[in-house]
Design a protein around this motif. Structure first.
Motif, mmCIF file in Angstrom:
data_model
loop_
_atom_site.group_PDB
_atom_site.id
_atom_site.type_symbol
_atom_site.label_atom_id
_atom_site.label_comp_id
_atom_site.label_asym_id
_atom_site.label_seq_id
_atom_site.Cartn_x
_atom_site.Cartn_y
_atom_site.Cartn_z
ATOM 1 N N UNK A 1 34.268 17.282 1.650
ATOM 2 C CA UNK A 1 35.629 18.476 1.089
ATOM 3 C C UNK A 1 35.477 18.104 -0.091
ATOM 4 N N UNK A 2 35.448 19.318 -0.825
ATOM 5 C CA UNK A 2 35.324 19.201 -2.389
ATOM 6 C C UNK A 2 34.041 19.304 -2.904
ATOM 7 N N UNK A 3 33.022 18.655 -1.825
ATOM 8 C CA UNK A 3 31.625 18.578 -2.486
ATOM 9 C C UNK A 3 31.480 18.405 -3.147
ATOM 10 N N UNK A 4 32.686 17.275 -3.575
ATOM 11 C CA UNK A 4 31.687 16.056 -4.922
ATOM 12 C C UNK A 4 33.137 14.873 -5.309
ATOM 13 N N UNK A 5 32.460 13.780 -6.361
ATOM 14 C CA UNK A 5 33.433 13.233 -6.714
ATOM 15 C C UNK A 5 32.773 11.224 -6.505
ATOM 16 N N UNK A 6 33.604 10.376 -7.052
ATOM 17 C CA UNK A 6 33.099 9.661 -6.957
ATOM 18 C C UNK A 6 33.706 8.153 -7.070
ATOM 19 N N UNK A 7 33.102 7.341 -6.296
ATOM 20 C CA UNK A 7 33.698 6.029 -6.081
ATOM 21 C C UNK A 7 32.920 4.958 -6.708
ATOM 22 N N UNK A 8 33.154 4.367 -7.940
ATOM 23 C CA UNK A 8 32.484 3.306 -8.522
ATOM 24 C C UNK A 8 31.717 3.372 -9.687
ATOM 25 N N UNK A 9 30.539 3.012 -10.108
ATOM 26 C CA UNK A 9 29.678 2.400 -11.382
ATOM 27 C C UNK A 9 30.050 1.448 -11.819
ATOM 28 N N UNK A 10 28.979 1.218 -12.659
ATOM 29 C CA UNK A 10 28.818 0.283 -13.802
ATOM 30 C C UNK A 10 28.456 0.494 -14.794
ATOM 31 N N UNK A 11 28.274 -0.374 -15.797
ATOM 32 C CA UNK A 11 27.914 -0.875 -17.458
ATOM 33 C C UNK A 11 27.751 -2.089 -17.415
ATOM 34 N N UNK A 12 26.554 -2.006 -18.273
ATOM 35 C CA UNK A 12 25.590 -3.512 -18.224
ATOM 36 C C UNK A 12 26.199 -3.329 -20.016
ATOM 37 N N UNK A 13 26.959 -5.158 -20.202
ATOM 38 C CA UNK A 13 27.446 -4.917 -21.551
ATOM 39 C C UNK A 13 26.928 -6.645 -22.042
ATOM 40 N N UNK A 14 26.620 -6.587 -23.550
ATOM 41 C CA UNK A 14 26.145 -8.116 -23.733
ATOM 42 C C UNK A 14 27.712 -8.272 -24.504
ATOM 43 N N UNK A 15 27.997 -9.873 -24.231
ATOM 44 C CA UNK A 15 29.538 -9.901 -25.457
ATOM 45 C C UNK A 15 28.506 -10.577 -26.411
ATOM 46 N N UNK A 16 28.989 -10.585 -27.693
ATOM 47 C CA UNK A 16 28.326 -10.962 -28.760
ATOM 48 C C UNK A 16 28.926 -12.742 -28.941
ATOM 49 N N UNK A 17 29.601 -13.469 -28.662
ATOM 50 C CA UNK A 17 29.106 -14.667 -28.310
ATOM 51 C C UNK A 17 28.067 -14.999 -28.261
ATOM 52 N N UNK A 18 27.338 -14.547 -27.355
ATOM 53 C CA UNK A 18 25.803 -14.806 -26.531
ATOM 54 C C UNK A 18 24.710 -15.092 -28.287
ATOM 55 N N UNK A 19 24.207 -16.347 -27.559
ATOM 56 C CA UNK A 19 23.450 -16.731 -28.630
ATOM 57 C C UNK A 19 21.670 -16.046 -28.647
ATOM 58 N N UNK A 20 21.883 -14.920 -27.929
ATOM 59 C CA UNK A 20 20.160 -14.285 -27.192
ATOM 60 C C UNK A 20 21.449 -13.250 -27.691
ATOM 61 N N UNK A 21 21.478 -12.491 -28.179
ATOM 62 C CA UNK A 21 22.282 -10.843 -27.834
ATOM 63 C C UNK A 21 20.387 -9.776 -28.181
ATOM 64 N N UNK A 22 20.242 -10.044 -28.840
ATOM 65 C CA UNK A 22 18.590 -9.115 -28.845
ATOM 66 C C UNK A 22 17.776 -8.940 -27.775
ATOM 67 N N UNK A 23 17.430 -10.413 -26.949
ATOM 68 C CA UNK A 23 16.962 -10.741 -26.244
ATOM 69 C C UNK A 23 17.971 -10.252 -24.521
ATOM 70 N N UNK A 24 19.227 -10.122 -25.358
ATOM 71 C CA UNK A 24 19.934 -9.711 -23.720
ATOM 72 C C UNK A 24 20.183 -8.735 -23.562
ATOM 73 N N UNK A 25 20.260 -7.532 -24.941
ATOM 74 C CA UNK A 25 19.772 -6.373 -24.735
ATOM 75 C C UNK A 25 18.371 -5.205 -24.020
ATOM 76 N N UNK A 26 18.004 -6.163 -24.821
ATOM 77 C CA UNK A 26 16.122 -5.916 -24.012
ATOM 78 C C UNK A 26 16.195 -6.135 -22.621
ATOM 79 N N UNK A 27 17.157 -7.265 -21.899
ATOM 80 C CA UNK A 27 17.031 -7.145 -20.414
ATOM 81 C C UNK A 27 17.986 -6.336 -19.640
ATOM 82 N N UNK A 28 19.315 -6.041 -20.397
ATOM 83 C CA UNK A 28 19.568 -4.241 -19.527
ATOM 84 C C UNK A 28 19.164 -3.177 -20.218
ATOM 85 N N UNK A 29 18.203 -3.100 -21.282
ATOM 86 C CA UNK A 29 17.770 -2.438 -21.078
ATOM 87 C C UNK A 29 16.769 -1.530 -19.964
ATOM 88 N N UNK A 30 15.603 -2.669 -19.867
ATOM 89 C CA UNK A 30 14.999 -2.587 -19.299
ATOM 90 C C UNK A 30 15.496 -2.677 -17.042
#
Length: 419
Positions: A290-319
């Protein structure tokens, strides 16, 4: 994106710290990816490792609540977090207040990826008026209605998905259909719970518990009261099976054919199939909500600043969030892509489900995604939302009148919002 069933590694996030030598040494790098439930990443990790010699990727899975709680603990401690961490949309407002703990993905060029997602999805993953890119969108939970063709037919209702959709252009008509079904069916409830009906209705409103200035409006917002009264009214009429989603009783109720309809985001189809087993193949179908639309859930990939390999983590998240990978995840695991180039892809739009009576699920869920209007989630949404769900549960169990449940929920909701 609630995949709430997968919850065996309760402390995975704290244990999922980086290992391996720093990137500048040229030594091997181990990247960890923390999710709640299965995101369909295991095969993708293997492909990524093959394409990136010297990098290994390990997935860490925790249950929904534990995952986000442990993320908060890890961020506070400044150690122990995974390299890439998923955050579900309802928790984003809360973590957005701690941008100092996360990598601004703009640092690595993320602003250039904006066109990959619908504007609302991109905006959800940003902070500071869009200047800080906190996360890249994975899936989304656009809504549809899953129903049992055979049980509808037994109750003298249409079984064809287009005819079924025509029964409920509005939620009021949905409630009328539930009443008609219940008057004819023997030993079968119309819907699984008041909670899923309530959630679907609420997720069609642009504001529910909080205004955009984060003021609590749950007790005065007519959208919330309307959803509460309609779902609670169906519960009072005993038209729901009173089983909480993703619990063992819910799984058993599906297996035993104890209800005929459920509001379902794309990611839920796999769980319905696993609960029903092969004997119910071809008995379930999918149509528009009913109403034709709506959303329940959905996520995002983040990169915590504490990581030792943030650029590599970003590249993985992009991929992992690139359209091609999102499309593959949908075709293999049923998680609807949020990337424009994925959910609008011909292979997605033409995808059908044999288990769900060959329903054109790609087309149905993509159409729901195209029509949806995102809603605002307040900072305390994760604390307030369960209060109203529990109130409906009390109504469903016959322990409280509808108005009493509403009054208690409003009082408790306002208190939770003020903490």
């Amino acid at each position: 994106m609630t995949r709430l069933l997968a919850g065996l590694a309760a402390f995975a996030l704290l244990l999922s710290g980086c290992s391996g030598k720093p990137a500048e040494t040229g030594g091997p790098i181990k990247l960890t990816v923390a999710t709640f439930g299965e995101f369909g990443y295991e095969k993708l990790f293997q492909d990524y490792e093959k394409a990136h010699p010297g990098i290994t990727v390990e997935g860490r899975v925790a249950d929904f609540e534990t995952h986000h709680r442990q993320l908060a603990t890890g961020l506070g401690a400044g150690r122990g977090g995974a390299d890439v961490v998923a955050i579900e949309e309802q928790y984003l407002p809360k973590f957005r207040q701690s941008t100092d703990k996360f990598t601004d993905l703009s640092e690595f060029g993320a602003q250039g990826l904006r066109a990959n997602w619908p504007g609302w999805k991109w905006d959800q993953g940003t902070a500071n008026d869009g200047k800080f890119v906190m996360g890249l969108g994975t899936d989304m939970g656009s809504l549809a209605l899953c129903y049992r063709r055979d049980l509808f037919a037994n109750a003298g209702l249409p079984a064809d998905r287009d005819q079924v959709a025509a029964l409920w252009p509005t939620w009021e008509k949905f409630a009328e259909t539930g009443e008609k079904f219940s008057s004819r069916a023997q030993g079968v409830k119309f819907a699984d719970s008041a909670g899923t009906i309530y959630t679907a209705m609420l997720n069609q409103a642009q504001e529910n518990y909080f205004a955009k200035d984060d003021a609590f409006i749950g007790d005065t917002n007519p959208n919330v009261r309307k959803a509460f009264d309609l779902a609670g009214g169906m519960a009072l009429k005993k038209e729901t099976a009173a089983v909480t989603t993703f619990t063992q009783p819910w799984t058993v109720a599906i297996k035993q054919s104890r209800f005929a309809a459920i509001t379902c985001p794309a990611w839920m189809l796999t769980q319905i199939e696993e609960a029903g087993g092969p004997e119910l193949a071809g008995k379930w179908d999918v149509t528009s909500i009913p109403g034709k639309a709506g959303n329940w859930g959905g996520s995002f990939l983040t990169v915590p600043k504490q990581g030792a390999h943030r650029k590599e983590a970003y590249d993985l998240a992009v991929w992992l969030t690139a359209p091609e990978q999102q499309k593959r995840i949908f075709l293999e695991s049923g998680l609807l892509p949020s990337a424009l180039g994925a959910y609008q892809d011909g292979a997605v739009l033409s995808h059908t489900s044999k288990y769900f009576s060959d329903a054109p699920i790609g087309k149905i869920f993509a159409a729901s995604a195209e029509a949806l209007r995102p809603n605002y989630r307040g900072l305390r949404d994760g604390e307030v939302r369960p209060v109203y769900g529990h109130a409906l549960g009390r109504v469903e169990e016959g322990r409280q009148a509808l108005d009493q449940a509403w009054d208690q929920a409003s009082t408790e909701g306002r208190a939770a919002a003020a903490k």
